[in-house]
Design an enzyme around this catalytic site. Sequence first.
Site, PDB file in Angstrom:
ATOM      1  N   CYS A 112     -31.999  35.026   5.648  1.00  0.00           N
ATOM      2  CA  CYS A 112     -32.131  35.748   6.906  1.00  0.00           C
ATOM      3  C   CYS A 112     -31.226  35.109   7.961  1.00  0.00           C
ATOM      4  O   CYS A 112     -30.666  34.034   7.752  1.00  0.00           O
ATOM      5  CB  CYS A 112     -33.579  35.740   7.376  1.00  0.00           C
ATOM      6  SG  CYS A 112     -34.255  34.090   7.555  1.00  0.00           S
ATOM      7  N   CYS A 158     -31.998  31.596   9.077  1.00  0.00           N
ATOM      8  CA  CYS A 158     -31.694  30.554   8.096  1.00  0.00           C
ATOM      9  C   CYS A 158     -30.239  30.124   8.213  1.00  0.00           C
ATOM     10  O   CYS A 158     -29.905  28.948   8.092  1.00  0.00           O
ATOM     11  CB  CYS A 158     -31.984  31.056   6.683  1.00  0.00           C
ATOM     12  SG  CYS A 158     -33.578  31.867   6.529  1.00  0.00           S
TER      13      CYS A 158
END
Lengths: 78, 350
Positions: free
Chosen positions: A10, A13
């Site tokens: 994501c 991240c």
Amino acid sequence: MDIKILGTGCKKCQTLETLTRNAVASLELDADIEKVTDPGEIASWGVMATPALVIDDKVVFAGRVPSEHDLTAILAGK
Amino acid sequence: MSTPVLADRSVRMAPRRRLALAAAAVGWFVLYQLNLPWWDWIVYDVAGLDAETRLGGAVHFFVYDTTKIALLLTGVIFVVTVLRSFMSVERTRALLGGRREGVGNVAAAGLGVVTPFCSCSAVPAFIGFVAAGVPLGVTLSFLIASPLVNEVAIVLLLGLFGWKITLLYIAGGMTIAIVAGYVLGKLRLERWVEPFVFETRLHGNVVDSSVGLTWDDRIAMGREEVGSILRKIWPYLLVGIALGAAIHGWVPEQWITDHASSGLWGVVVAVGLGIPLYSNAAGVLPLVETLHDKGLPMGTVLAFMMSVVALSMPEMILLRRVLKKQLIAAYVAVVGTGILATGYLFNLVI
């Protein structure tokens, strides 16, 4: 030191990975940085909210991206 | 780190921070109140469009609704994120551990609504729950409730339809999550979960992400969440409102009542269209509002919205890593049936 970034891919991240690499570079730490994207491995660390940061086999935080300042302090304190 | 659980709550908020928050709240309220008179003035007086014409009505609908929804989203996502920062998936799992099915499903659906959770973490959370002994059906109740009764949907329903419809939606969504999770649990579908999930050994130290945060951290999280949600959903929002404005201006009511509101098939068609459609509450609701204005029954439009947010292809593809095809099919079938039933029920009672 051994650093693992746990994240499924994501946006947050990726942000954490960039921040960590920058902080490690600016602190001139000797660190191995590894990105872990396999959900089974992430879960086995006991992490259920990504992104998370593992330093020397210990989960330091999960489910959030700290500020650059806090992250640098965490890495410098190790 | 052994931060005491309560330490973070005793951290007082700085007076300057309080003042800034109060000022932001007042500013928000003033903007919200000014939205209608401002756009009335710009569209009808400055631009000279006639409120009675299709173009005038559509343009006004577009700019007014866009502003209203953006304001509602900003305010509520901020407040919800700050409140939710006291809750975490780790805490939820601890609360669910050892609960029986039934009570567990109810708790899981409730916690699914209040726990901060991103669908991108669905897979590690699923493994974490199941590997820690939370029953499969209870875990699924959590995973169904989380997107179905989400803060964006609640805010928009509140802004567009008022609190009665919103409460009905929340009750309907929770019931679907509880019943669907319970049914899927009773079907004993563990054989359709990828075996590695049960073999996963948890070796890490569990870090509760809600602990050890200062007010500054929580407020920063709220601000970031507003930015990240708005950045993510604005294309859906604009397309949804533009479609709504077009229907508002150009599609005659007669067409909708002739083609779509026939009670029997309306809900089935709505759910059938909603499942493959990938959007989120922000993109769907302006459309839902217009269709309802044009005479489509409330149950049908809410069922459409539920099927869009609860069942999406990207999430199914993510879950495919831990669930076999058969279980995904069962999941879609059971949740879809629940949404259909809710749609019909709402059409009967509203």
